[in-house]
Design an enzyme around this catalytic site. Structure first.
Site: not given
Ligand SMILES: NC(=O)c1ccc[n+]([C@@H]2O[C@H](COP(=O)([O-])OP(=O)(O)OC[C@H]3O[C@@H](n4cnc5c(N)ncnc54)[C@H](O)[C@@H]3O)[C@@H](O)[C@H]2O)c1
Length: 367
Positions: A127, A149, A191, A233, A243, A247, A251, A254, A258, A271
């Site tokens: 939990r 999130k 971003e 952020k 949100e 917040r 988007n 987005h 999306h 993304h």
């Molecule tokens: N929680 C939130 O508020 C929020 C906000 C925006 C996006 N997201 C989520 O985040 C995800 C996208 O994040 P992302 O773009 O970081 O994707 P990801 O985590 O898949 O990372 C992108 C790629 O880079 C690699 N990588 C990461 N750091 C590295 C490093 N230092 N050296 C070498 N390789 C590295 C990872 O292994 C992966 O292959 C999506 O699932 C999206 O929904 C969440």
């Protein structure tokens, strides 16, 4: 030893409570920083992926052991397809069988995928376990790691199962970006540019001037941009923890992005690339409703984000349908974040479908 107060940091405020710090520092000082924020030294669960484990896994493992911790390092496959119930279950299994209690911290070492998945594991195991976000992708450092999130994907859509679970600490080492692949760098840049467009003109101008140095990953510029973009952020999520209002500004681009991700098939474009194209569309609509927006300047910056060719057979109708099914479409009404001018976002649902279609056509134009 450097104390927390000596280092560059930001603080996310959560209503009346103290919130949590976003600390910028060397990865080797992660374990001692966990102590400083009051986490109990002992067992900890480090969740990471293969691409991040290769350059940093052993280093982090050693740093924890050297500081008296007993880390369990779980290395998952890399990529969006890891954000599934199956991989979440694998984290549950490993952590529960190894032995955890309510004070065992979960450390999310990786990009947004690991941050979301490990964050949701921390939210739900026993939990709720203490969570530490250690973002290593540009997107995660300026965006995903901040704000609480967490979640996983469902076959019906992305991020449909999740929870708000605020971390105890976000620990960012911008030097880890040195190993980030170029396409992921571009994705995070989208971003970062979004933050500049929705926050203030000074940041926009700085990004406009220094984008070439940033793209070459010049250390001082990278550190500065990551800090300033993360600060945008932090400010927004502090004003709207759950949100409910401002917040939504995050988007920007987005609603379109999306839909593009969905219609082109997840994984075809990243993304961030989808958001880059989405911002072109959002800027187009913004110009229709505001004469104060310096559209050409904003569009020129957004067009500097390189994006892959969009599949030629992707029809506008398909994109429109994908938009309507977005979980953020409230009671069938689409909400758009638009700009009155740079740094002045607002939300509206009062946009004619013909204008949305025109925005898509504009956004998908190569130049
Ligand atoms: N929680 C939130 O508020 C929020 C906000 C925006 C996006 N997201 C989520 O985040 C995800 C996208 O994040 P992302 O773009 O970081 O994707 P990801 O985590 O898949 O990372 C992108 C790629 O880079 C690699 N990588 C990461 N750091 C590295 C490093 N230092 N050296 C070498 N390789 C590295 C990872 O292994 C992966 O292959 C999506 O699932 C999206 O929904 C969440």
């Amino acid at each position: 030893m450097t104390m927390l107060s000596d280092r560059k940091s930001l603080r996310v405020r959560l209503g009346g409570s103290a919130g949590y710090p976003v600390v910028f520092g060397n990865l080797d000082l992660l374990p001692s920083t966990l102590r400083e924020v009051g986490l109990r030294v002992g067992r900890c669960v480090v969740v990471t992926d293969r691409n991040v484990a290769d350059p940093y896994g052993i280093r982090v493992d050693k740093a924890f052991q050297g500081d008296g911790w007993e880390p369990l390092v779980l290395t998952l496959p890399a990529g969006e397809t890891t954000k599934t119930p199956q991989h979440l279950h694998a984290v549950y299994e490993a952590a529960l069988k190894w032995g955890i209690d309510r004070r065992t911290p979960v450390i999310a070492l990786g990009g947004g995928v690991i941050g979301d998945l490990a964050g949701f594991a921390a939210a739900t195991l026993l939990r709720g376990l203490p969570l530490v976000q250690v973002p290593t992708s540009l997107l995660a450092q300026v965006d995903a790691s901040i704000g609480g999130k967490t979640g996983i994907n469902h076959e019906v859509g992305k991020n449909l199962v999740g929870a708000f679970h605020q971390p105890e600490l976000v620990y960012t080492d911008p030097d880890t970006l040195a190993t980030l692949p170029p396409r992921e760098w571009i994705s995070g840049t989208a971003e970062l540019i979004k933050h500049a467009l929705i926050s203030d003109r000074r940041l926009f101008e700085q990004v406009q001037q220094e984008l070439p140095q940033f793209a070459r990953r010049q250390t001082s510029v990278v550190h500065d941009f990551v800090f300033r973009s993360a600060a945008v952020k932090v400010d927004i999520v502090s004003r709207d923890v759950k949100e409910k209002n401002v917040r939504a500004y995050l988007n920007f681009g987005h609603t379109f992005g999306h839909a593009l991700e969905k219609a082109s098939g997840y994984g075809t474009i990243t993304h961030g690339e989808a958001v880059a194209i989405g911002m072109r569309a959002a800027l187009y609509l913004s110009r229709r409703f505001s004469t104060k927006l310096e559209h050409a300047r904003a569009e020129a910056l957004v067009r500097q984000i390189p994006v892959p060719p969009i599949p030629a057979d992707l029809a506008i109708g398909e994109l429109m349908r994908a938009m309507q099914s977005d979980k953020k479409a409230e009671a069938g009404r689409l909400n758009f974040v638009l700009l009155r001018k740079i740094g002045e976002p607002y939300v509206t649902s009062d946009v004619a479908l013909t204008d949305v279609e025109a925005a898509w056509r504009h956004a998908l134009m190569p130049v």
